[in-house]
Design a protein around this motif. Sequence first.
Motif, short mmCIF file in Angstrom:
data_model
loop_
_atom_site.label_atom_id
_atom_site.label_comp_id
_atom_site.label_asym_id
_atom_site.label_seq_id
_atom_site.Cartn_x
_atom_site.Cartn_y
_atom_site.Cartn_z
N THR A 109 29.41 20.04 -3.10
CA THR A 109 28.64 19.07 -2.31
C THR A 109 27.48 18.51 -3.14
N PRO A 110 27.25 17.22 -3.04
CA PRO A 110 26.13 16.64 -3.78
C PRO A 110 24.78 16.98 -3.13
N SER A 111 24.79 17.32 -1.83
CA SER A 111 23.51 17.45 -1.13
C SER A 111 22.86 18.81 -1.28
N VAL A 112 23.64 19.86 -1.51
CA VAL A 112 23.01 21.17 -1.68
C VAL A 112 23.41 21.76 -3.02
N GLU A 113 22.50 21.68 -3.95
CA GLU A 113 22.75 22.16 -5.32
C GLU A 113 23.07 23.66 -5.31
N ALA A 114 22.39 24.39 -4.41
CA ALA A 114 22.51 25.84 -4.42
C ALA A 114 23.92 26.33 -4.12
N LEU A 115 24.72 25.51 -3.39
CA LEU A 115 26.07 25.95 -3.05
C LEU A 115 26.97 26.01 -4.28
N LYS A 116 26.56 25.37 -5.36
CA LYS A 116 27.36 25.43 -6.57
C LYS A 116 27.23 26.81 -7.22
N ASP A 117 26.22 27.56 -6.78
CA ASP A 117 25.99 28.90 -7.32
C ASP A 117 26.84 29.91 -6.57
N VAL A 118 27.70 30.58 -7.31
CA VAL A 118 28.61 31.52 -6.65
C VAL A 118 27.83 32.66 -6.00
N ASN A 119 26.63 32.94 -6.49
CA ASN A 119 25.83 34.02 -5.89
C ASN A 119 25.51 33.74 -4.44
N LEU A 120 25.20 32.48 -4.15
CA LEU A 120 24.91 32.13 -2.76
C LEU A 120 26.15 32.30 -1.91
N ARG A 121 27.28 31.85 -2.44
CA ARG A 121 28.51 31.95 -1.67
C ARG A 121 28.88 33.40 -1.41
N LEU A 122 28.70 34.23 -2.44
CA LEU A 122 29.01 35.65 -2.25
C LEU A 122 28.01 36.29 -1.29
N ALA A 123 26.76 35.85 -1.35
CA ALA A 123 25.76 36.39 -0.42
C ALA A 123 26.20 36.11 1.00
N LEU A 124 26.68 34.88 1.24
CA LEU A 124 27.11 34.53 2.59
C LEU A 124 28.37 35.32 2.97
N TYR A 125 29.25 35.54 1.99
CA TYR A 125 30.46 36.31 2.27
C TYR A 125 30.10 37.72 2.71
N TRP A 126 29.26 38.38 1.93
CA TRP A 126 28.95 39.78 2.24
C TRP A 126 27.95 39.90 3.38
N GLY A 127 27.28 38.83 3.70
CA GLY A 127 26.21 38.92 4.70
C GLY A 127 26.67 38.68 6.12
N LEU A 128 27.97 38.49 6.32
CA LEU A 128 28.45 38.19 7.67
C LEU A 128 28.98 39.46 8.32
N ASP A 129 28.33 39.87 9.36
CA ASP A 129 28.69 41.12 10.04
C ASP A 129 29.86 40.86 10.99
N ARG A 130 31.05 40.70 10.41
CA ARG A 130 32.20 40.28 11.21
C ARG A 130 32.51 41.25 12.35
N ASP A 131 32.38 42.55 12.07
CA ASP A 131 32.76 43.53 13.08
C ASP A 131 31.91 43.43 14.33
N ASN A 132 30.74 42.82 14.22
CA ASN A 132 29.91 42.63 15.41
C ASN A 132 29.92 41.19 15.92
N VAL A 133 29.88 40.24 14.99
CA VAL A 133 29.83 38.84 15.43
C VAL A 133 31.12 38.46 16.14
N VAL A 134 32.24 38.80 15.55
CA VAL A 134 33.52 38.33 16.09
C VAL A 134 33.77 38.84 17.51
N PRO A 135 33.66 40.17 17.74
CA PRO A 135 33.91 40.64 19.12
C PRO A 135 32.91 40.08 20.13
N THR A 136 31.69 39.80 19.66
CA THR A 136 30.70 39.25 20.59
C THR A 136 31.15 37.91 21.13
N VAL A 137 31.72 37.10 20.26
CA VAL A 137 32.09 35.76 20.67
C VAL A 137 33.55 35.70 21.11
N TYR A 138 34.42 36.20 20.26
CA TYR A 138 35.85 36.18 20.59
C TYR A 138 36.30 37.61 20.83
#
Lengths: 386, 318, 620
Positions: free
Chosen positions: C344-373
Motif C-alpha cells: 500500500t502506498p499510504s502506510v509505509e510501515a506495512l511494508k515491514d514484515v515485522n509489523l505484519r508478523l506482530a499482527l499475526y502473533w498478536g491476534l488472540d484467535r482462541d478468544n476473539v473468534v468464539p466471542t463473535v462467531y
Amino acid sequence: MNDFQVCMENGEPLSQELLNIPKSELQQVVRKEKITDVEFKTESVSYGKDVWRRFIRSKVTIVATTVILLIVVMGIIGPYLSPHDYLTQRWDLKYMPPRIPIVEKLGILDGTRVLEVQVNDVESYGDAVVEDLGTFETSSAFGKGIMARIRVNMYVYNGVPDTYFWFGTDAVGRDMFARLWQGTRVSLILAFAVVAINLSVGLVVGAICGYYGGWVDLIIQRLMDVVWNIPSLPLTILLIMLFGTGIAPLILAFCLTGWMGTANGVRMQFYRYKNREYVLASRTMGASDTHTMFRHILPNAIGTVITQSALSVPGVVFQEAGLSYLGLGVQAPNPSIGVLLSDGQKVLMDYPFMIISPGIVIVLLMLAFNLMGNGLRDAFNPALRQ
Amino acid sequence: MLKYIIQRIIAAFCTFVVVVVVVFFVLHFMPGEILDLSPKIDRSVRELIMAKYHLNEPLIVQFGYTMRDYLRLDFGYSLKVRPGVPVMNVVLERLPVTIQLNYFSAIVILPFGMIFGILMAVKKDTIFDHISSTIVILLISVPSFVLAALMQYILGFKLEWFPLILEAEPHLTWTKFYSMIMPILALSFGGIASIARTLRAEMAEVLTMDFMMLAKAKGLTYRQTLLRHALRNSCVPLASTFLYLFLGVLSSSLVIEQIFGVPGLSKTMMAAINGHDHWLTMGIVIFYCFIGLFMAILADLSYGVVDPRIRMGGKKDE
Amino acid sequence: MKKRLTRILSVLLIAMLLLTACGGGGNSGSQTSNNQGGNNSSTEDKTNNGGSEDEAPAGDGSGETTEKVLRITFGDTPTTLSPFNNASDYELVNDIHATLYREVYDVETQSKAWLPCLAEGDPVPSDDMLTWTVKMHEGYTFANGDPITANDFAYSFKMLNDPKLANRNITLSDLVNGEAYLAGECAWEDVGFKVLDDYTLQFTFEKDHEPATVRDMRAFFWMGTGVIHQPTFEATLNADGTQSSYGSSVDTLMSSGLYVVTQLIEGQSLVLERRTDGGAPMADIFTPDRVEYTAVSDPNTVVQLFEQGKLSYCVANQDEYANYSGAHFVYTPNNYGIFLNSRTPSVEALKDVNLRLALYWGLDRDNVVPTVYGTAMPSAYLYMPYATMPDPADPDNATIDYHSSPEAQAIRIDGHPATQSGYDPELAKEYMQKAYENNGNQKIAITALYSDYNDKARTWAEAVQSCWNSLFDPNMFELSLQATANATMYEENLARTALKYDICIAGGWYQDPSQAWNNTNWVPDDSIYAYNSQYCIFADDETMYKWNELFEQNALGDYKRNDQGKLENAAKMEEILYNDCSFIPCYSSGNRYFFADGVRPIVEEGDWSLEFYRMQTIFE
C-alpha cells in the motif's frame, strides 16, 4: 340619514326641552387633571415573547423540553459517568445483565438471570445460584427432559462479584450504559445535523420557489419531483455503496429528500402571503426581495417550519435505526441508538435488557420531541394569541 | 379541469423519463461488476456473456439499447435474481402479496387513524388525549423491526395465536389471510399513529378557526360542525398523507418482509441491488416511480375534491 | 362534493383490487365460506400429523404407510431451478435434474463419493486419458414417462453450452474445440463430444485439461449437466432463442431426477415430491417422500419454527444453544482472515514484515473468534485445520491429515513453529517494537476496512480492533475502522486491479480441503490455469515467483501425479505464505445444526459441501 332620530332609551323621541338646551348651560367636562388614556398595565409583547409565554405555559411542554435537555446532557456527559469505557471489551463478560448498586437490594437490576439448565448442571453454578425456581419438564424440539429453573447471579458466576455494569454488557462485553449514551450522542448529532441542513436548504429553496414563482418555481419543482420519485431505499443503499457507511453518507442520504418537505411548506406559505397588502406595501416602498422575503413573509412560515423540524428530529433517529437493521448504519465501533436497537433485536428472546435501554431512550426522544412539537405548534398558532 | 389533468400527466411523464435516465446512469456508475461470475469461469465464457448483454460497449451505447427496449415496452430479463425471467414477470409475481398486505393494512389504518385523530382533537388536552397521544407516539417510536419481532415472539411463538410466518399458499385463502394478520398489524401501527397525529394537529387548528364559530352560530350541531367543516378542512393535508402512506408502505416493508417471510417486492429489490442485477433494479424502480407519480396526480386531484377552495385549472398565481 | 370524494375513493379501491386480482391470478372467494375455527384447526391437524408421523415408532420397519417428510428452511427460493443458470442450490437442482454421476454419501465406503446416477458403471478412459466413454443406464424416464437417452443428454449439453443463451454454468472449455465453439469459430459437431449410440456418450478433452482420475471424470458431471426435457425447454425459449425461463415455475420444468416439484411459491416455499413411477434414478439412496422448503431469512424465526416442531432440522448459531445437547457441526472450508496490503502506498510501515508478523502473533484467535462467531473454528493455519493431502504411501488415494505430516510440522515462521492458535503476545510485542523502530519511532496508525453486511461482521471488526489496540502500546500502534459495502468491497477495494486498502478485516476464500495448497490468491496473473480471486499480494515479486513455480509444478507440471512431491511443495508454499504474512488466517466458519426427533443425519459431523446429505436423512 334623514330618518336618523335620536331617541330615549325607551324609544320615545327626545323632548324639545332636551333638544334645545341653551348653549350657556352646557359645560365642557374637563377635569382639572390632564386626562390621558389609561396606561396599559401589561407591557407590549413581541410575537416572539408571546410565543415563548404560551410555550412555557403548558406543563406537558415543559416536561418534554426538560426530558430532551436531559437526554442531550446525558449524550454529552453520559459516557463519562460510567466506570467503564464504551469501547473496552471484556470477552469473558458477554451479555451481563444490568446491575446497579443500591437498587440491586430491591431485587431488581441485581445482575441475575433466570436460567433453564439440566438438573445435573445446577451444582456447577455453586454460590451463584440466588434462587431455585423449581423444575419443569420440557418437550421442545431441542430435546425432552427435566430441567431446573434457577436464578443465577451472573456476576458471581463469572467471578466478578464486585463489578457493576449498570445497564449490562453487550455481545463483546462492552458497558451498555456508556454505549447507550455514546449512541445517543451519535444519533442526536446525526439528527440535528440533518435537521439543520434540511431546514436551511428547505427555507431558501422554498422561499425562492414561492416568492418568484413562474419558471424558477417550475424548474425547481420538476427537479424535486425527479429526486422525490426515486424510491428512497434503493437511493440510500446506492449512496452508501458509493460513499461507504458513516455519518457523512447517512446525512447525505437523509438530506437528499428531507429538505423537500420544508421547502414545500415554506413555498406554500410564501404563495399565501406574497400578495398580501402589507407585502405589496413593503415592495412599493422599495424593500429588496431578500428583505421582503425574510423580514416580512418568512415570520409567517417560521412557526410551521420550526414545528416540523422539531418533529423530524426523532424521525431521523428512527430512520437511522431502520437502516442500522439493514446493516447500513453508522461506522463501527461507534454505536448509535439504531445500532443498539438492531443488536438488541437479534437477541430479543434471551437478553431483553439489550433492547430495553435503547428502546426507552428512543421512545422518550420520540415522545418528548412530539409533545414539544405540539407545544410549539400551539405556541406559534396566532389564533391562540392573547 | 381536463386541461389541468393533461398538464399534470405531461409533467409527470417528463419526470418519469428523467428518473429513468438518472437511475440508469446512477446504477451503471455504481462500483462493482455486473457479472460476478466465479473466477473459475474461463475468459471466453465471460466474454460471451459480456457480449450478450452489451457490457463491453460504452455506457452510452448500452443506454441506447436499454432505451430502445423500453420504448418497445420490453423491460429486459433478470440476470441474476431470476435468471431468464422477464423483469415485468418478476415484478408481477412478487406484487400480489405486497399489495394484499398494504391494501389490508390501509383498510386497518384509515378508520382507526381517523377515529383516533378526531377523538384526540375533540378531547384535546384532556386525559384521553394525553393517554392516546402517548400510545400513538409509543407506537411510532418503536421501530417496526422491534415491534414485529416482539409480536412474532409473543403472539406467534409464546401464545401460538398466529402462525410465525406467512402461510405458503398460492392464492389468498382464509388460512393465508389469518397468517397475514401479524404482518398487517405490524405495518398498520405506524400508519394509524401517523394519520391520527396529523389529523389531531390539523383538526385542533381548524377547530380554533373563526368559521367554526360561524358554523356553530348558524345553528349546526356539534357533530355537524365537526364532520362537515372541521373534518373536511383537516382532510386537505391528509389526502396526500394517506396516498403517500400507500406508497410509503409499498416500499418500506422490507423489515417486515424479512421477519415474517413475506415474499414481497422489497426483498427482490434488495437482492437486485446487491447482486447488481441492473435490469431488474431498473424495472422495480421504474415501477415504484410510476406508482409514485400516479399517486401524486391522484393526490393533487383529491385536493380539489376535499378542499372547496382549491379549483383546478385556474390561474396559478392569482 | 362528498359524492366526488366517495367516487374517487372507490375508484382508488377498485384500482387496488384490480391490481391485487391481476397479480393473484384469480383468487376466487371459494375459501371464504370456511370459518376461522375450522380452517385453523385443519392447519394444526396437518402439523400435528406431521409431528406424529415423525415420532411414530417404525413398527412396520419399511414405513410404507407413513410419509417421510423433510421440512427445512432456506434463505430464499432458488433464483431458478434451471441447472444452466443456478449458482447456489446445486443439490436441490440435482434432486430434480439428474446428472450422469452424483456426489452422495456412500454407505459402503463410509465416505463421500460420486455414484452413477443416470450412468451405468465407471467412465472408461482411453490410454492417454484424453477420451472418455460413459455408458448410460437404460430404463430411466422423465417424470412424464419419456425415456431418458443419450440424445436427451446431448440436447441438454448443447443447450447448456449454447453461445446465444450464454448460460452462467457453461462447461465446455476443457473439451476439444470447446473454446472455439463458444467463440463461434467452429460447429457443434467439431466439439469433443459425441453420442455413440442411444446410451453411450464420448467426451474428448484438450491436452492438459483432461481429468486425472476416474473420480475427476465423474465430477465433470456437476449440476450444470443436469438433463432437461427438450419439449419443455423449447416452450420456455423466447423468440430469438436468447433467453429461457426454464425452471422459474412448476410449469416450466420437467423432472429427470427422483423428485418432482409440486409447489413453488416464489419467495416463500418449494415442495418436492418423490416420483413413484419407478423410472427415476437413485431411488434406493434418497430417503424422503416429500421435502418442504420454506423461505425464512431471520435466524430467530428459524429457531422458533424448529421449537414449534415445524422443521426437521435447523441451524441455531445463537450463543444460547451452545450448551444444548445433540448439536451437529459443519465447518466450511473457507479461511477467513485479515488481508494486509504490503504494497500500500499510504502506510509505509506495512511494508515491514515485522509489523505484519506482530499482527499475526498478536491476534488472540482462541478468544476473539468464539466471542463473535460462537460456532466457528479458530485457526492460525494458512491451510485450514482439517486439510488433507493424498497419502504418498498409499497408491489408492487414501488421504492423510496435512497438518500432522512431518513436512507441515517442519514449517517455521521466522524461526517459530506454526500452531493452530497462533497467539503469542510477547512475541507480537517484540515484533511491534522492531516495526516501531523501523518506522523511525513514529506511531503506526492504520485504518482497516470492514464489511458492513451484518452485525456479526461489524462486531468481528470491533473485536479485532479491540484485541490489537489493547495489546500494543497505544503510542506505537493504533487501528481505526472504516466500513465498506459488502457488495462492492471485493471488486473495488480488494481485487488485484484495485488494491485500495491497507488492512481489510473481512475476507477469505474457499479452499478445497483435499488440495489446500491450491488457494491461488497469490498467483501473479490470471493467465495461469488455476482460477484465482487475487485479493492478496506478496510483499515482493521474488517471493511471488518462487511460490508460483511451486504452484505450477503441483497444478500442471511434474508433480501432478506425484503425491510425495505435492506434499513437500504444499508445505514449502505454506511456509512462504507464513513468512510473507500478507494474510492473517483467523477462522473457518461453522454452523450448529439440531435435528428433530425421528430424524437423524446419516453422518455425525457434516461435510463442508453437502452438509448432512439432507436427501439421505434417516427417518426413524
